[in-house]
Design a protein around this motif. Structure first.
Motif, PDB file in Angstrom:
ATOM      1  N   LEU A   1       0.791  -1.232   0.000  1.00 35.42           N
ATOM      2  CA  LEU A   1       0.000   0.000   0.000  1.00 35.42           C
ATOM      3  C   LEU A   1       0.819   1.275   0.000  1.00 35.42           C
ATOM      4  O   LEU A   1       0.264   2.357  -0.179  1.00 35.42           O
ATOM      5  CB  LEU A   1      -0.929   0.001   1.230  1.00 35.42           C
ATOM      6  N   ASP A   2       2.102   1.184   0.200  1.00 27.73           N
ATOM      7  CA  ASP A   2       2.896   2.404   0.328  1.00 27.73           C
ATOM      8  C   ASP A   2       3.166   3.118  -0.992  1.00 27.73           C
ATOM      9  O   ASP A   2       3.874   4.121  -1.016  1.00 27.73           O
ATOM     10  CB  ASP A   2       4.227   2.112   1.031  1.00 27.73           C
ATOM     11  N   ASP A   3       2.595   2.625  -2.096  1.00 29.95           N
ATOM     12  CA  ASP A   3       2.714   3.378  -3.340  1.00 29.95           C
ATOM     13  C   ASP A   3       1.657   4.476  -3.419  1.00 29.95           C
ATOM     14  O   ASP A   3       1.606   5.244  -4.374  1.00 29.95           O
ATOM     15  CB  ASP A   3       2.608   2.449  -4.552  1.00 29.95           C
ATOM     16  N   GLU A   4       0.787   4.551  -2.396  1.00 29.27           N
ATOM     17  CA  GLU A   4      -0.172   5.655  -2.335  1.00 29.27           C
ATOM     18  C   GLU A   4       0.604   6.954  -2.134  1.00 29.27           C
ATOM     19  O   GLU A   4       1.617   6.995  -1.429  1.00 29.27           O
ATOM     20  CB  GLU A   4      -1.155   5.446  -1.180  1.00 29.27           C
ATOM     21  N   ASN A   5       0.120   8.028  -2.731  1.00 25.61           N
ATOM     22  CA  ASN A   5       0.886   9.270  -2.634  1.00 25.61           C
ATOM     23  C   ASN A   5       0.708   9.941  -1.276  1.00 25.61           C
ATOM     24  O   ASN A   5      -0.172   9.605  -0.497  1.00 25.61           O
ATOM     25  CB  ASN A   5       0.507  10.228  -3.774  1.00 25.61           C
ATOM     26  N   GLU A   6       1.550  10.891  -0.990  1.00 24.63           N
ATOM     27  CA  GLU A   6       1.572  11.521   0.322  1.00 24.63           C
ATOM     28  C   GLU A   6       0.284  12.281   0.592  1.00 24.63           C
ATOM     29  O   GLU A   6      -0.162  12.395   1.738  1.00 24.63           O
ATOM     30  CB  GLU A   6       2.771  12.457   0.426  1.00 24.63           C
ATOM     31  N   ASP A   7      -0.346  12.834  -0.461  1.00 22.74           N
ATOM     32  CA  ASP A   7      -1.595  13.558  -0.254  1.00 22.74           C
ATOM     33  C   ASP A   7      -2.647  12.637   0.318  1.00 22.74           C
ATOM     34  O   ASP A   7      -3.420  13.012   1.201  1.00 22.74           O
ATOM     35  CB  ASP A   7      -2.097  14.156  -1.570  1.00 22.74           C
ATOM     36  N   GLU A   8      -2.712  11.393  -0.191  1.00 25.01           N
ATOM     37  CA  GLU A   8      -3.688  10.432   0.323  1.00 25.01           C
ATOM     38  C   GLU A   8      -3.391  10.120   1.785  1.00 25.01           C
ATOM     39  O   GLU A   8      -4.289   9.999   2.607  1.00 25.01           O
ATOM     40  CB  GLU A   8      -3.665   9.161  -0.517  1.00 25.01           C
ATOM     41  N   ASP A   9      -2.096   9.987   2.133  1.00 23.27           N
ATOM     42  CA  ASP A   9      -1.734   9.734   3.522  1.00 23.27           C
ATOM     43  C   ASP A   9      -2.140  10.910   4.401  1.00 23.27           C
ATOM     44  O   ASP A   9      -2.633  10.736   5.515  1.00 23.27           O
ATOM     45  CB  ASP A   9      -0.227   9.498   3.637  1.00 23.27           C
ATOM     46  N   ASP A  10      -1.937  12.132   3.905  1.00 21.64           N
ATOM     47  CA  ASP A  10      -2.327  13.300   4.679  1.00 21.64           C
ATOM     48  C   ASP A  10      -3.831  13.355   4.876  1.00 21.64           C
ATOM     49  O   ASP A  10      -4.325  13.678   5.959  1.00 21.64           O
ATOM     50  CB  ASP A  10      -1.860  14.582   3.973  1.00 21.64           C
ATOM     51  N   ASP A  11      -4.583  13.032   3.822  1.00 23.75           N
ATOM     52  CA  ASP A  11      -6.033  13.006   3.944  1.00 23.75           C
ATOM     53  C   ASP A  11      -6.474  11.974   4.967  1.00 23.75           C
ATOM     54  O   ASP A  11      -7.369  12.218   5.775  1.00 23.75           O
ATOM     55  CB  ASP A  11      -6.675  12.684   2.584  1.00 23.75           C
ATOM     56  N   ALA A  12      -5.841  10.799   4.940  1.00 26.50           N
ATOM     57  CA  ALA A  12      -6.229   9.714   5.839  1.00 26.50           C
ATOM     58  C   ALA A  12      -5.993  10.082   7.290  1.00 26.50           C
ATOM     59  O   ALA A  12      -6.692   9.590   8.175  1.00 26.50           O
ATOM     60  CB  ALA A  12      -5.460   8.442   5.481  1.00 26.50           C
ATOM     61  N   SER A  13      -5.008  10.965   7.551  1.00 24.30           N
ATOM     62  CA  SER A  13      -4.715  11.306   8.936  1.00 24.30           C
ATOM     63  C   SER A  13      -5.879  12.036   9.592  1.00 24.30           C
ATOM     64  O   SER A  13      -6.057  11.972  10.805  1.00 24.30           O
ATOM     65  CB  SER A  13      -3.450  12.176   9.000  1.00 24.30           C
ATOM     66  N   GLU A  14      -6.689  12.751   8.786  1.00 19.97           N
ATOM     67  CA  GLU A  14      -7.818  13.496   9.340  1.00 19.97           C
ATOM     68  C   GLU A  14      -9.162  12.886   8.964  1.00 19.97           C
ATOM     69  O   GLU A  14     -10.119  12.988   9.724  1.00 19.97           O
ATOM     70  CB  GLU A  14      -7.760  14.946   8.854  1.00 19.97           C
ATOM     71  N   ASP A  15      -9.244  12.288   7.835  1.00 24.42           N
ATOM     72  CA  ASP A  15     -10.517  11.781   7.325  1.00 24.42           C
ATOM     73  C   ASP A  15     -10.584  10.267   7.474  1.00 24.42           C
ATOM     74  O   ASP A  15      -9.861   9.543   6.782  1.00 24.42           O
ATOM     75  CB  ASP A  15     -10.667  12.161   5.851  1.00 24.42           C
ATOM     76  N   PRO A  16     -11.442   9.751   8.356  1.00 22.26           N
ATOM     77  CA  PRO A  16     -11.517   8.293   8.540  1.00 22.26           C
ATOM     78  C   PRO A  16     -11.941   7.563   7.276  1.00 22.26           C
ATOM     79  O   PRO A  16     -11.552   6.415   7.057  1.00 22.26           O
ATOM     80  CB  PRO A  16     -12.545   8.121   9.663  1.00 22.26           C
ATOM     81  N   PHE A  17     -12.708   8.218   6.405  1.00 24.89           N
ATOM     82  CA  PHE A  17     -13.138   7.554   5.173  1.00 24.89           C
ATOM     83  C   PHE A  17     -11.960   7.360   4.220  1.00 24.89           C
ATOM     84  O   PHE A  17     -11.909   6.402   3.469  1.00 24.89           O
ATOM     85  CB  PHE A  17     -14.261   8.355   4.510  1.00 24.89           C
ATOM     86  N   ALA A  18     -11.011   8.287   4.261  1.00 31.07           N
ATOM     87  CA  ALA A  18      -9.827   8.145   3.419  1.00 31.07           C
ATOM     88  C   ALA A  18      -8.874   7.083   3.960  1.00 31.07           C
ATOM     89  O   ALA A  18      -7.975   6.637   3.242  1.00 31.07           O
ATOM     90  CB  ALA A  18      -9.103   9.482   3.314  1.00 31.07           C
ATOM     91  N   ALA A  19      -9.062   6.690   5.214  1.00 27.52           N
ATOM     92  CA  ALA A  19      -8.170   5.704   5.840  1.00 27.52           C
ATOM     93  C   ALA A  19      -8.577   4.269   5.538  1.00 27.52           C
ATOM     94  O   ALA A  19      -7.839   3.341   5.869  1.00 27.52           O
ATOM     95  CB  ALA A  19      -8.150   5.924   7.351  1.00 27.52           C
ATOM     96  N   VAL A  20      -9.739   4.082   4.911  1.00 25.81           N
ATOM     97  CA  VAL A  20     -10.216   2.723   4.633  1.00 25.81           C
ATOM     98  C   VAL A  20      -9.454   2.135   3.454  1.00 25.81           C
ATOM     99  O   VAL A  20      -9.343   2.761   2.396  1.00 25.81           O
ATOM    100  CB  VAL A  20     -11.728   2.726   4.334  1.00 25.81           C
ATOM    101  N   VAL A  21      -8.946   0.937   3.645  1.00 23.97           N
ATOM    102  CA  VAL A  21      -8.179   0.252   2.611  1.00 23.97           C
ATOM    103  C   VAL A  21      -9.131  -0.482   1.664  1.00 23.97           C
ATOM    104  O   VAL A  21     -10.063  -1.162   2.099  1.00 23.97           O
ATOM    105  CB  VAL A  21      -7.182  -0.740   3.235  1.00 23.97           C
TER     106      VAL A  21
END
Length: 544
Positions: free
Chosen positions: A369-389
């Motif tokens: 999963l670490d090929d996801e870009n940093e923007d997605e990681d930043d979004d996931a830190s605040e947005d629980p919906f973005a954190a779903v795999v």
């Protein structure tokens, strides 16, 4: 004679019918079973009894059920005795070769009397005995449970995962200090077992009925039930469901007398309370069915299990009776939530008990999963919906699937003997002829904990499910039963387990109350797990 004796003798002399009735009861309940045991019409006396009286009565097995460790104790008794007579008409097996004879696709054995006496007014897919009726039901429901449909409903699983993550974020504490093995008591603030059950109930209600129960949002399982007269009431779903599960697991085993025993047991306060709660559970799927049926009749075309239940893929009505609809909704809400919640709790528990395995799994997830870009990681830190795999990203990860299967092997959510009845002409089991009408079966633990099949059976070793060894072990994997009557919901269970596990391991770290902490397990019809309190904190991922 004293006064009491005179009274009794006088009563008998004036009430011959009462005396005859009493004598008949004694004969039927005591003398007749003993006579049948020695007559041995089915030739079962050659098999060793589980206890001294197991060949005469089902009571010893009911006593065993009250230990809360029915299957575990049974396989201890099975030592050096691969076949046991656990009741007058019941045989239990532990030899893995019996799986094919009892449960395999070619078996002529059908579900036994436990499914008949435990059924409601209508059979559902899991308890229907008649093979033609089962084929009809499976045809109706198979499209709903097909993997392509389930993956189309993944957004509902993702939605519930995000809602769980939202609560988990609120529970997060500071990381556990590296020099501490025991977290502060006030930091152990999340009951993982309870929230996994909220998750599975919310998910199956949405997938099945497009119903938003809202348990994950409220942190409560209060729900409406409905009596047959139409009046509605509020109850706690889990309390009622598990009470029904437990009462049946204690009393079911004497099939001929179960209906009477079940009613008489209500006179005893302990069973009476379980019975009242169980009756409330019966009203929950009834209310859910009525509400969803109203939406269907109003013309709503919803993408859910209920729609597939009502119409075939061409839109032709299946014309099911209301009783059958309620039965299918009931088993969907029951089996579709309980077993997966147990599995999801067990896997985190096993990983916390085996940190090296957890580390290896997290490394696999990160690599995938670490090929996801940093923007997605930043979004996931605040947005629980973005954190779903996404399920598509993890469904083929071999080590994660191996961890899930090893957890299911070690503690299958439904461990007990799934009874089958031999056909009228009898059946051959392990090369031995068993007459018709005999209940046969084996607990999943008998195979899963067999050291000849699974070396070091009580250790959590995911590697046993990889490569050729994993393929060779599949025939002995009974977490979803086997054969034509295997669990139709296994695909949705794996989907939910994989999405939640990947999502929480990517986002969090957990700690049990202390290193020696053990989860409580009581066997009902499924494992009934105690609370699983954990400390939770946000994981600090190192990125390149």
């Amino acid at each position: 004679m004293d006064t009491n004796t005179n009274y009794v003798m006088d009563t008998i002399s004036h009430s011959p019918s009462a005396f005859i009735f009493g004598a008949c009861c004694v004969f039927y309940l005591v003398a007749y079973p003993i006579i049948k045991y020695y007559q041995d019409p089915k030739g079962l006396r050659k098999y060793p009894n589980m206890t001294l009286f197991s060949g005469i009565s089902d009571i010893p097995f009911m006593i065993l059920a009250h230990t809360g460790a029915r299957s575990r104790e049974l396989i201890k008794i099975h030592k050096k005795r691969p076949v046991l007579r656990t009741g007058p008409n019941t045989l239990s097996y532990t030899d893995p070769r019996a799986i094919k004879d009892i449960y395999g696709h070619g078996t002529k054995c059908t579900k036994d009397g436990s499914y008949v006496v435990g059924a409601g007014s209508h059979y559902h897919l899991a308890d229907v005995v008649d093979k033609s009726d089962h084929a009809r039901k499976r045809k109706v429901l198979s499209s709903a449970y097909a993997l392509k449909n389930l993956e189309g409903w993944e957004h509902k699983v993702a939605d519930k995962t995000a809602r769980a993550i939202r609560h988990f974020d609120k529970c997060c504490t500071a990381p556990l200090a590296s020099n501490r093995a025991i977290p502060a008591k006030e930091d152990v603030n999340l009951d993982y077992r309870k929230w996994m059950n909220f998750f599975t109930l919310d998910a199956i209600a949405d997938i099945g009925l497009s119903e938003k129960l809202g348990f994950l949002d409220r942190g409560s399982d209060e729900v409406m039930g409905r009596k047959t007269d139409g009046t509605r009431y509020e109850c706690n779903l889990r309390e009622c469901l598990y009470a029904s599960n437990r009462k049946q697991s204690l009393l079911l085993w004497s099939y001929d007398y179960y209906k009477v025993i079940d009613k008489l047991a209500n006179l005893i306060p302990f069973y009476g309370r379980l019975g009242k709660l169980g009756a409330k559970w019966d009203g929950v799927p009834l209310d859910l069915s009525y509400r969803r049926l109203e939406r269907y009749r109003a013309g709503e075309k919803l993408d859910d299990f209920f729609q597939a239940l009502m119409e075939d893929k061409n839109g032709n009505p299946n014309n099911l009776e209301m009783g059958e609809i309620v039965a299918e909704v009931s088993i969907m809400m029951n089996a579709g939530s309980v077993t997966t919640a147990v599995a999801m709790t067990n896997i985190i528990y096993q990983l916390l008990k085996n940190p090296e395995i957890k580390k290896k799994l997290v490394e696999e997830l990160d690599a995938a999963l670490d090929d996801e870009n940093e923007d997605e990681d930043d979004d996931a830190s605040e947005d629980p919906f973005a954190a779903v795999v996404s399920y598509d990203r993890v469904k083929h990860l071999p080590y994660m699937r191996a961890c899930l299967d090893e957890s299911l092997r070690l503690f299958p959510p439904t461990p007990h003997n799934l009874g089958r009845q031999t056909p009228p002409e009898g059946a051959n089991i392990l090369g031995d002829y068993i007459p018709g009408g005999v209940s046969v079966g084996m607990t999943a633990l008998a195979v899963h904990w067999n050291e000849e099949v699974f070396p070091e059976p009580h250790k959590f070793i995911p590697e046993r499910w990889l490569g050729e060894e994993g393929k060779n072990n599949q025939p002995y994997f009974l977490a979803f039963s086997a054969g034509a009557r295997g669990c139709i919901g296994r695909n949705i269970s794996y989907l939910e387990q994989a999405v939640v596990l990947a999502s929480v391991l990517r986002r969090y770290e957990f700690a049990l109350p202390h290193p020696g902490w053990e989860i409580e397990r009581r066997e009902g019809m499924n494992w009934l797990l105690g609370d699983m309190p954990v400390k939770i904190w946000r994981r600090q991922r190192v990125t390149a």
